[in-house]
Design an enzyme around this catalytic site. Sequence first.
Site, PDB file in Angstrom:
ATOM      1  N   HIS A  59       0.591   5.142   6.545  1.00 33.49           N
ATOM      2  CA  HIS A  59       0.427   5.667   5.198  1.00 33.49           C
ATOM      3  C   HIS A  59       0.568   7.194   5.210  1.00 33.49           C
ATOM      4  O   HIS A  59       0.722   7.803   6.268  1.00 33.49           O
ATOM      5  CB  HIS A  59      -0.919   5.235   4.630  1.00 33.49           C
ATOM      6  CG  HIS A  59      -1.049   3.752   4.532  1.00 33.49           C
ATOM      7  ND1 HIS A  59      -1.655   2.994   5.516  1.00 33.49           N
ATOM      8  CD2 HIS A  59      -0.622   2.877   3.593  1.00 33.49           C
ATOM      9  CE1 HIS A  59      -1.602   1.716   5.182  1.00 33.49           C
ATOM     10  NE2 HIS A  59      -0.984   1.611   4.022  1.00 33.49           N
TER      11      HIS A  59
ATOM     12  N   ASP B  74      -4.020   5.793  11.615  1.00 41.13           N
ATOM     13  CA  ASP B  74      -3.117   5.405  10.534  1.00 41.13           C
ATOM     14  C   ASP B  74      -1.894   6.304  10.546  1.00 41.13           C
ATOM     15  O   ASP B  74      -1.930   7.440  10.076  1.00 41.13           O
ATOM     16  CB  ASP B  74      -3.833   5.503   9.190  1.00 41.13           C
ATOM     17  CG  ASP B  74      -2.999   4.934   8.046  1.00 41.13           C
ATOM     18  OD1 ASP B  74      -1.785   4.730   8.245  1.00 41.13           O
ATOM     19  OD2 ASP B  74      -3.557   4.709   6.955  1.00 41.13           O
TER      20      ASP B  74
ATOM     21  N   SER C  87       0.806  -1.217   0.000  1.00 40.19           N
ATOM     22  CA  SER C  87       0.000   0.000   0.000  1.00 40.19           C
ATOM     23  C   SER C  87       0.842   1.272   0.000  1.00 40.19           C
ATOM     24  O   SER C  87       0.360   2.336  -0.366  1.00 40.19           O
ATOM     25  CB  SER C  87      -0.946   0.005   1.204  1.00 40.19           C
ATOM     26  OG  SER C  87      -0.248  -0.270   2.398  1.00 40.19           O
TER      27      SER C  87
END
Length: 251
Positions: A232, A229, A6
């Site tokens: 990311h 998160d 990702s």
Amino acid sequence: MFVGDSLSRNQWQSLTCMLHFAVPDAEYDLTRQGDVSTFTFTDYGVKVMLDRNVYLVDIVREKVGRVLKLDSIEGGKLWKDMDMLIFNTWHWWNRRGPSQPWDYIQVGTQITKDMDRMLAFQTALTTWAGWVDLNIDPAKTRVFFQGISPSHYNGSLWNEPSAKSCVREKQPLLGSKYPGGLPPAVGVLKSALVKITKPVKLLDITLLSLLRKDGHPSIYGLTGPTGIDCSHWCLAGVPDTWNHILYNLIL
């Protein structure tokens, strides 16, 4: 083609947005087939692709279960004949429990329930390096490796012990040193790259990304306030910088 997890998707999304901004009236098409996403600028015949392959080496379903084969890279058939390849892996190597997508690890004929994850990472990189040397024609394909993308879940590493994550971090670290040092995976990656005989350029984004403790989706990511998160990166943001570096390396 971007190949990886990702974090590769982060950079792929960033690049497609930047290219579209440069030619906003150009026709484009976005498709996905299996693990491969393709953004095509139909007016120019240009494709920017993403192959979601989190370990680079293969995961095969066998009688014993899902086997992570550290010395097998059949997935590389998709990567041949690309003009440019940008590889990345690391984000998934310490996954355990329900999010771990394999049951056993295999090297040669030996199958084990688990092994030292850093050694597994090193073994997989050696397999990938061998694939590059065997399959890449530098006259046709340019190869890059995205460096280790860091996360920010421990404020002690940036001299803020009270910070349990990147939440409410609004400023990057000043200077050019990260108090917690580089992740050990960086050394493993660099030692693998120097053994490759074909030209591979490292997109060395680790330190500059470490300094950007403010650059994550935090509680504003896909999972919303119930999830945090700090792995990311926000778009536009850090991945845009990665692509500026990529552009300069290409030139």
